[in-house]
Design an enzyme around this catalytic site. Sequence first.
Site, short mmCIF file in Angstrom:
data_model
loop_
_atom_site.label_atom_id
_atom_site.label_comp_id
_atom_site.label_asym_id
_atom_site.label_seq_id
_atom_site.Cartn_x
_atom_site.Cartn_y
_atom_site.Cartn_z
N GLU A 21 0.83 -1.21 0.00
CA GLU A 21 0.00 0.00 0.00
C GLU A 21 0.86 1.26 0.00
O GLU A 21 0.43 2.32 -0.47
CB GLU A 21 -0.92 -0.01 1.23
CG GLU A 21 -2.36 0.34 0.90
CD GLU A 21 -3.32 0.08 2.05
OE1 GLU A 21 -4.16 -0.81 1.89
OE2 GLU A 21 -3.23 0.75 3.09
N HIS A 40 7.48 -26.61 -1.11
CA HIS A 40 6.78 -27.68 -1.81
C HIS A 40 5.60 -27.15 -2.63
O HIS A 40 4.74 -27.92 -3.07
CB HIS A 40 6.32 -28.74 -0.80
CG HIS A 40 7.49 -29.36 -0.09
ND1 HIS A 40 8.02 -30.57 -0.44
CD2 HIS A 40 8.27 -28.88 0.91
CE1 HIS A 40 9.07 -30.83 0.33
NE2 HIS A 40 9.24 -29.82 1.16
N LYS A 45 -14.17 0.75 -3.79
CA LYS A 45 -15.24 1.19 -2.88
C LYS A 45 -16.28 2.01 -3.65
O LYS A 45 -17.48 1.80 -3.49
CB LYS A 45 -14.66 2.07 -1.76
CG LYS A 45 -13.81 1.34 -0.77
CD LYS A 45 -13.46 2.30 0.37
CE LYS A 45 -12.34 1.77 1.23
NZ LYS A 45 -11.79 2.76 2.13
#
Length: 418
Positions: free
Chosen positions: A269, A290, A404
């Site tokens: 961010e 793995h 948003k």
Amino acid sequence: MINFKYTGGLVNEEEYQKKIDETRTYVAKAEQDAFGGWVNLPIDYDKEEFARIKEAAKKINDNSDYLVCIGIGGSYLGHRAVIEALGGEKSRTKILYAGNSLSTRSLQRIIAEVGDADFSVNVISKSGTTTEPAVAFRVFKKMLVDKYGEEEAAKRIFATTDAAKGALHDEAVAKGYESFVVPDNIGGRYSVLTAVGLLAIAVAGINIDALMDGAAEERAALISDGGLAAEYAAMRNMLLDKDYNIEILANFEPQFMYFNEWWKQLFGESEGKDHKGIYPASVIDSTDLHSMGQYIQQGRRNLFETFVEVRDEYAGITVPEAVDDLDGLKYLEGRELDYINKTANAATREAHTSGGVPVLEIVLPTVDERSLGALIYFFEMSCALSGFTLGVNPFDQPGVEAYKTRMFELLGKPGYEK
Ligand code: PA5
């Protein structure tokens, strides 16, 4: 301690020194920034509020089997990172995390886990209007009122939000919830050492004085010229200049999974803007050797790895003796599991280095409150210095608004009609 000897001679020493010198100048810029409140926080925090946090934690420990922490992003990841890295709750109160998604399945699981038990809620939102925590808060507030009635429910709600404004602030004042402050000058992802993180951490029975002391010691080491944080920030940017644009934070302790998540938010961010940035990824080894190990060893050569290594030996489980050697483990009999884990770490570092992955190494003396406080501060400072060196503002997050706005349009929120 930080070790750069595994960067495989990629970086020209003279250019690197110049970059460090540039990076060091950004300590003062971070400190003076309107969102630079975290820089001096470890030595300059509200002692009265700190004492209230401890009292509230005691009260919650006395009357609650669960504390439901409601928050997302910077209002959630830091305290979970610290609590998990230290091996979970030491107190009788288990911490649950809600309001960090919009998933019905996830919320149902948390509600089912609380069941008929006694619980309290810490709702954490700087803006007080973030949809994910706001919806979850409605749900748990109703559960509290149904179970305890209005008056007792209000005593079990702890609001961490802006000191003076916002929907959550206003509700806390109207209903008389005990409140804690998200300081104006500290952004969400830099706020773990404020009340945002400290209440949950204290409820978990973790020593918040030692956490702050560790951060204060690290601040003392970095504040004059950025110290090792400036070197790390400079090295990241040097590697980026050579097209290493993915950084993988790697460690060999599964308890650090949420620490990795916190780190990813901090750097992602802070740096990912203006079409710039190093993409922050993470692995927990040897588990992820793995799954992601193949890619790291032989995939596209645009990634570098930063290992967080714990130095001290953690005895407790040895490989048992067996009369036969059907599993071929005789050569390890009597060896500490931690020794095998650390050997896997050293082997991975060597393998990845030889595969063309520049490796940085950050060594923690041990895992405790002090060292975590120091590590948090180290990464916060590194991130700010690295962001400035990259040429972005490491304290804003304008891109978070895009989803948003569209979601509010689609949901028909008043004021967001097309
Ligand atoms: O770091 C940040 O600023 C964000 O991740 C916020 O913490 C997150 O969006 C939650 O915001 P708020 O605390 O206002 O609900």
